[in-house]
Scaffold this active site. Structure first.
Site, PDB file in Angstrom:
ATOM      1  CE  LYS A  69      -1.728   1.792   4.309  1.00 31.05           C
ATOM      2  NZ  LYS A  69      -1.912   3.136   4.272  1.00 31.05           N
ATOM      3  CG  ASN A  70       2.179   3.004   3.511  1.00 27.29           C
ATOM      4  OD1 ASN A  70       0.746   3.065   3.382  1.00 27.29           O
ATOM      5  ND2 ASN A  70       2.507   2.608   4.675  1.00 27.29           N
ATOM      6  CB  CYS A  80      -4.564   6.563  10.527  1.00 21.66           C
ATOM      7  SG  CYS A  80      -4.835   5.096   9.602  1.00 21.66           S
ATOM      8  NE  ARG A  98      -0.194  10.762  10.430  1.00 27.23           N
ATOM      9  CZ  ARG A  98      -0.512   9.694   9.625  1.00 27.23           C
ATOM     10  NH1 ARG A  98      -1.738   9.215   9.589  1.00 27.23           N
ATOM     11  NH2 ARG A  98       0.384   9.170   8.758  1.00 27.23           N
ATOM     12  CG  ASP A 122       2.473   1.431   9.716  1.00 25.29           C
ATOM     13  OD1 ASP A 122       1.932   2.425  10.547  1.00 25.29           O
ATOM     14  OD2 ASP A 122       2.759   1.956   8.403  1.00 25.29           O
ATOM     15  NE  ARG A 169      -6.746   4.839   4.954  1.00 31.55           N
ATOM     16  CZ  ARG A 169      -6.064   4.907   5.759  1.00 31.55           C
ATOM     17  NH1 ARG A 169      -6.499   4.992   6.952  1.00 31.55           N
ATOM     18  NH2 ARG A 169      -4.819   4.949   5.485  1.00 31.55           N
TER      19      ARG A 169
HETATM   20  N1  EPU Z   1       6.985  14.335  11.245  1.00 34.47           N
HETATM   21  C1  EPU Z   1       7.195  15.574  11.328  1.00 34.47           C
HETATM   22  N2  EPU Z   1       7.117  16.437  10.257  1.00 34.47           N
HETATM   23  C2  EPU Z   1       6.909  16.057   9.045  1.00 34.47           C
HETATM   24  C3  EPU Z   1       6.529  14.739   8.731  1.00 34.47           C
HETATM   25  C4  EPU Z   1       6.667  13.683   9.859  1.00 34.47           C
HETATM   26  O1  EPU Z   1       7.554  16.021  12.510  1.00 34.47           O
HETATM   27  O2  EPU Z   1       6.970  16.787   8.095  1.00 34.47           O
HETATM   28  C5  EPU Z   1       6.813  13.354  12.247  1.00 34.47           C
HETATM   29  C6  EPU Z   1       5.583  12.600  12.558  1.00 34.47           C
HETATM   30  O3  EPU Z   1       4.805  13.511  13.249  1.00 34.47           O
HETATM   31  C7  EPU Z   1       6.094  11.229  13.105  1.00 34.47           C
HETATM   32  C8  EPU Z   1       7.486  10.935  12.278  1.00 34.47           C
HETATM   33  O4  EPU Z   1       7.694  12.071  11.953  1.00 34.47           O
HETATM   34  O5  EPU Z   1       6.282  11.389  14.287  1.00 34.47           O
HETATM   35  C9  EPU Z   1       7.194   9.781  11.337  1.00 34.47           C
HETATM   36  O6  EPU Z   1       6.109  10.343  10.379  1.00 34.47           O
HETATM   37  P1  EPU Z   1       6.329   9.781   8.778  1.00 34.47           P
HETATM   38  O7  EPU Z   1       6.466  11.076   8.081  1.00 34.47           O
HETATM   39  O8  EPU Z   1       7.472   9.003   8.497  1.00 34.47           O
HETATM   40  O9  EPU Z   1       4.904   9.360   8.395  1.00 34.47           O
HETATM   41  P2  EPU Z   1       4.106   9.439   7.225  1.00 34.47           P
HETATM   42  O10 EPU Z   1       4.846   9.394   6.052  1.00 34.47           O
HETATM   43  O11 EPU Z   1       2.794  10.563   7.549  1.00 34.47           O
HETATM   44  C10 EPU Z   1       4.009   6.770   6.769  1.00 34.47           C
HETATM   45  C11 EPU Z   1       2.935   5.817   6.614  1.00 34.47           C
HETATM   46  C12 EPU Z   1       2.391   5.310   7.844  1.00 34.47           C
HETATM   47  C13 EPU Z   1       3.585   5.088   8.712  1.00 34.47           C
HETATM   48  C14 EPU Z   1       4.530   6.081   8.896  1.00 34.47           C
HETATM   49  C15 EPU Z   1       5.753   5.703   9.853  1.00 34.47           C
HETATM   50  C16 EPU Z   1       1.961   6.238   4.240  1.00 34.47           C
HETATM   51  C17 EPU Z   1       1.091   6.744   3.333  1.00 34.47           C
HETATM   52  N3  EPU Z   1       1.866   6.284   5.686  1.00 34.47           N
HETATM   53  O12 EPU Z   1       3.291   7.897   7.130  1.00 34.47           O
HETATM   54  O13 EPU Z   1       1.591   4.152   7.582  1.00 34.47           O
HETATM   55  O14 EPU Z   1       3.002   4.838  10.132  1.00 34.47           O
HETATM   56  O15 EPU Z   1       4.927   6.389   7.554  1.00 34.47           O
HETATM   57  O16 EPU Z   1       5.999   4.335   9.364  1.00 34.47           O
HETATM   58  O17 EPU Z   1       3.076   5.907   3.876  1.00 34.47           O
HETATM   59  C18 EPU Z   1      -0.265   2.829   7.977  1.00 34.47           C
HETATM   60  O18 EPU Z   1      -0.004   2.107   6.730  1.00 34.47           O
HETATM   61  O19 EPU Z   1      -1.163   2.319   8.619  1.00 34.47           O
HETATM   62  C19 EPU Z   1       0.446   4.029   8.168  1.00 34.47           C
HETATM   63  C20 EPU Z   1      -0.258   4.787   9.125  1.00 34.47           C
END
Ligand code: EPU
Length: 430
Positions: free
Chosen positions: A25-26, A120, A125, A309, A401
């Site tokens: 998915k991701n 989620c 975020r 995850d 999802r």
């Molecule tokens: N963060 C910041 N600033 C940013 C971006 C992130 O402070 O600009 C912080 C977040 O608050 C968090 C950490 O960095 O504490 C990691 O966040 P990350 O950006 O890695 O998460 P994401 O890209 O929003 C993806 C996956 C999530 C998964 C996370 C961590 C996708 C679409 N989503 O989210 O997947 O939990 O990486 O591995 O790729 C899921 O599939 O269930 C899911 C939630």
């Protein structure tokens, strides 16, 4: 009359047989928008048939991309006739990964207007690291009326980007924005998840020049143009881990097929500590539970650490292990909303901030529960499979999802799970 869809699970049946893991998915939700960067037609294979992917394809169609489903797991995308760089507000905010449209549209067309993303909810975020990367590449970025508005005068210019936190989304978005930029961009403190490498491989197969993905320094040498081509998405690490967790909790013996065992090392090693047997083959693994589960401690971390995850699914296993286990969430502020639901099933878990203390119990009992997010929902399904009696999981849209044909796959393994649609009286639905 509104319809409430739920899963009804009769627990207590061991899982046996084979399950084939779908595309990640991701990776898919980043690679589909990445097709906007390409001049010709991209054929993307092994896309999972899940709601987040459907939403992402609809978002592309809506801005004028030609999106053709070849079959349910293969799509061809041609972005030569994009009508607008403004994504539909309501569609974009339904899905977290809509933020990848910003990097892709900005990188190709110098302009993007995309609603602040949804997805989620487990704490704050922010997307400050994404916007920092776009600004360093020369774009002006602002938030107006709920939209992130990113604009550049002509081609973006390469830069050095050092992330303050390790972020999957920001790393991928920086790659998307940088592939067509002028010069060589260096991304430091990059995330290393398998889907980062998959996005880099996709981009390179279309003519980009990205190296170092999978390490914490990624180098993107800008190219003028990317041609079309065909690409196959990697198997979903978390879907595989979820089926492994289901076998660990409910018992049985299952061959998990179409996986990359290396991507699962972080999960496999914890399951071994819990006393579950895992035998790896080239692109499959056999998972077997023959004895009582042992307690262990888990801390979630960016890859190659234990994935956040998988935290809810792993916690369910630990509710059935001998003794006390400590789970520490190292990525998100608040990812324990599902614990209250597990308590309805007899789990003994105390949460204090980012830590959960799990005291193993002999068995869980079925109950009506509610999925508050995707992985929480998967965890409740696993709990239902392992519990005595009937579990009803509501709000399953969250689960759909991210898990392709979960009811069919579990049923093929001998689980007693079915999807039920109830009509809700209007007064109750309001
Ligand atoms: N963060 C910041 N600033 C940013 C971006 C992130 O402070 O600009 C912080 C977040 O608050 C968090 C950490 O960095 O504490 C990691 O966040 P990350 O950006 O890695 O998460 P994401 O890209 O929003 C993806 C996956 C999530 C998964 C996370 C961590 C996708 C679409 N989503 O989210 O997947 O939990 O990486 O591995 O790729 C899921 O599939 O269930 C899911 C939630």
């Amino acid at each position: 009359m509104p319809v409430l869809t739920k899963y009804v699970i009769e627990g207590g049946y061991k899982l046996r047989g084979e399950v084939t893991i779908s595309g990640a998915k991701n990776a898919a939700v980043a690679i589909i928008p990445a097709a906007l960067l390409v001049d010709g037609t991209c054929r993307i294979e092994n896309i999972p048939e899940i709601r987040d992917v459907t939403l992402m394809l609809d978002l592309l169609r809506d801005i004028g991309a030609d999106v053709r489903l070849i079959n349910r797991n293969c799509v061809e995308i041609n972005a030569s006739k994009i009508r607008t760089t403004r994504a539909d507000y309501d569609m974009a905010r339904k899905i977290r990964a809509s933020y990848y449209l910003i990097g892709a549209l900005l990188g190709r067309f110098g302009s993007a207007q995309v609603a602040l993303p949804g997805g989620c909810n487990f704490g704050d975020r922010p997307i400050d690291q994404h916007t920092k990367a776009f600004k360093l590449l020369g774009a002006a970025v602002d938030v107006q009326n709920g939209y992130v508005i990113a604009e550049s005068h002509g081609r973006l210019s390469a830069s050095s980007i050092y992330f303050d936190v390790v972020s999957v989304g920001a790393t991928m978005n920086a790659m998307l924005a940088a592939v067509l930029a002028d010069g060589t961009t260096i991304i430091e403190n990059a995330a290393k998840e398998p889907h980062i490498v998959d996005l880099a491989n996709f981009l390179n197969s279309m003519g980009a020049n990205v190296s170092g993905a999978g390490t914490d320094v990624i180098k993107v040498r800008g190219v003028k143009k990317m041609e079309g081509g065909a690409y196959t998405i990697i198997p979903d690490q978390i879907e595989a881990g979820t089926y492994m967790a289901a076998v660990a909790a409910a018992g049985g013996e299952v061959l998990v097929r179409n996986i990359i065992p290396k991507h699962l090392d972080c999960i496999t090693s914890k399951l071994l500590e819990m006393g579950v047997e895992v035998t790896e083959h080239d692109d499959s693994l056999l998972i077997k539970r023959t004895k009582p589960l042992s307690n262990t401690n888990i801390k979630t971390l960016p890859y190659p650490g234990f994935p956040t995850d998988m935290q809810p699914q792993a916690t369910v296993i630990l509710t059935l292990a001998n003794g006390m286990s400590i789970v520490t969430e190292g990525v998100w502020d608040s990812r324990y909303q599902y614990v209250e639901e597990l308590r309805r099933m007899g789990a003994k878990i105390q949460v204090d901030g980012k830590t959960a203390v799990v005291e193993g119990v002999d068995s869980l009992t079925g109950a009506p529960v509610r999925a508050c997010d995707l992985r929480a929902g998967a965890a409740l399904v696993i709990a239902g499979l392992a519990a005595n009696g009937i579990t009803e999981v509501e709000d399953i849209l969250h689960i759909e999802r991210g898990y392709e044909h979960i009811v069919e796959k579990l049923t093929a393994l001998g689980a007693h799970i079915r999807m039920v649609e109830d009509n809700i009286p209007v007064a109750k639905a309001q």
